[in-house]
Enzyme design. Structure first.
Site, PDB file in Angstrom:
ATOM      1  N   ASP A 257       0.821  -1.216   0.000  1.00 28.34           N
ATOM      2  CA  ASP A 257       0.000   0.000   0.000  1.00 28.34           C
ATOM      3  C   ASP A 257       0.851   1.260   0.000  1.00 28.34           C
ATOM      4  O   ASP A 257       1.753   1.413   0.850  1.00 28.34           O
ATOM      5  CB  ASP A 257      -0.867   0.036   1.265  1.00 28.34           C
ATOM      6  CG  ASP A 257      -2.271  -0.486   1.033  1.00 28.34           C
ATOM      7  OD1 ASP A 257      -2.743  -0.455  -0.123  1.00 28.34           O
ATOM      8  OD2 ASP A 257      -2.892  -0.921   2.014  1.00 28.34           O
TER       9      ASP A 257
ATOM     10  N   GLU B 180     -13.969  -2.588  -1.925  1.00 27.94           N
ATOM     11  CA  GLU B 180     -14.232  -2.790  -0.494  1.00 27.94           C
ATOM     12  C   GLU B 180     -15.625  -2.265  -0.132  1.00 27.94           C
ATOM     13  O   GLU B 180     -15.964  -1.113  -0.419  1.00 27.94           O
ATOM     14  CB  GLU B 180     -13.156  -2.068   0.335  1.00 27.94           C
ATOM     15  CG  GLU B 180     -13.348  -2.257   1.830  1.00 27.94           C
ATOM     16  CD  GLU B 180     -12.110  -1.888   2.657  1.00 27.94           C
ATOM     17  OE1 GLU B 180     -11.064  -1.517   2.082  1.00 27.94           O
ATOM     18  OE2 GLU B 180     -12.215  -1.981   3.895  1.00 27.94           O
TER      19      GLU B 180
END
Ligand code: KIV
Length: 293
Positions: A111, A209
């Site tokens: 990330d 998500e």
């Protein structure tokens, strides 16, 4: 000789022996595309250190996400907002070392943390370089169409990129909390537009998500060149991801609806990870009746 005696390491903890998976080739972008074409679901799990990464690899997990969720599960922060690039590079290097020592073959996604790519494409390139040099194979960044020029810039310079839409934890304050995204026609249309822009910019993967199952299944059909990886997004995506601590039942707070505790019926961490891989591959996780919106 027992399997354990082949493990490498110190008495304080050993990296598991080389993956027992029969002749698994290193996971690469072409291999992920082959899996997708064959209808073989892609498994992803977060890991933040050498041992868990090696165990996940040995359990058959194909892609490991060094997620900035480490801010919460490792550092005790209230959100991912406080995670720095230096911290991400540290954990990415730990994961990469663990995989190397175990002769692992998993694909490592790291990330880009909050504040490390928003200013300019050049800033994103510098940050992505730090994570690639730490051992990542791909970087992930959050956000809609505004990130597309950055994605294109990185991809053109040889850095594979995973995008992230729906609930984007780095902007949780702007979103008003951890809530489902893409509900209703207008929000769904906007999410669809962003996803297509990101694919067009060259994103090879897209984490979805907390998105309604029907919408993420539809997006998966629409994105032929970008593999959707769902978390709380139903079972119609090309792959699934969970946060390690959640699927091991170590979440001390309220367990999100989309999580299953795979440790519950497993005798070991590796067993729990193997159960996760099996359940994703055979389509029994996530169960849209239980884990989707
Ligand atoms: O940081 C992370 O672990 C993530 C997952 C929730 C997808 O981004």
């Amino acid at each position: 000789m027992t399997a354990d005696s082949t493990a490498t390491g110190t008495p304080y903890g050993t990296i598991p022996p080389a993956s027992p998976l029969p002749q698994r080739k290193p996971i690469s972008l072409p291999r992920l595309a082959q899996m997708r074409a064959a209808g073989d679901k892609i498994t992803m799990l977060t890991a933040y250190d050498a041992t868990f990464a090696a165990v996940a690899d040995a359990a058959g997990v194909e892609t490991i996400l060094v997620g900035d969720s480490l801010g919460m599960v490792c550092q005790g922060l209230p959100s991912t907002v406080g995670v720095t690039l230096e911290t991400m590079a540290y954990h990415t290097a730990s994961v990469a070392r663990g995989l190397r020592r175990a002769q692992g073959t998993a694909w490592v996604v790291a990330d880009l943390p909050y504040g490390s790519y928003q200013e300019s494409r050049e800033q994103a390139m510098r940050s992505a370089t730090a994570l690639m040099q730490a051992g990542a194979h791909m970087v992930k960044l959050e956000g809609g169409g505004w990130t597309a020029p950055t994605v294109r810039f990185l991809v053109e310079r040889g850095i594979p990129v995973c995008a992230h839409l729906g609930l984007t934890p780095q902007t949780v304050h702007a979103l008003g909390g951890y809530r489902v995204q893409g509900r209703g026609d207008a929000a769904a249309a906007e999410l669809r537009r962003h996803a297509l822009e990101l694919q067009d910019a060259g994103a090879a993967m897209l984490v979805l998500e907390m998105v309604p199952a029907q919408l993420s299944a539809e997006l998966t059909q629409a994105l032929a060149h970008c593999h959707t990886i769902g978390i709380g997004a139903g079972n119609g995506t090309a792959g699934q991801v969970l946060v390690l601590h959640d699927m091991l039942g170590m979440n001390l707070g309220k367990m999100p609806k989309f999580v299953r505790n795979f440790m519950h019926d497993a005798g070991s961490v590796r067993g729990a990870m193997q159960a996760y891989v099996r359940a994703v591959k055979d389509g029994s996780f996530p169960d849209n009746a239980l884990h989707a919106w």
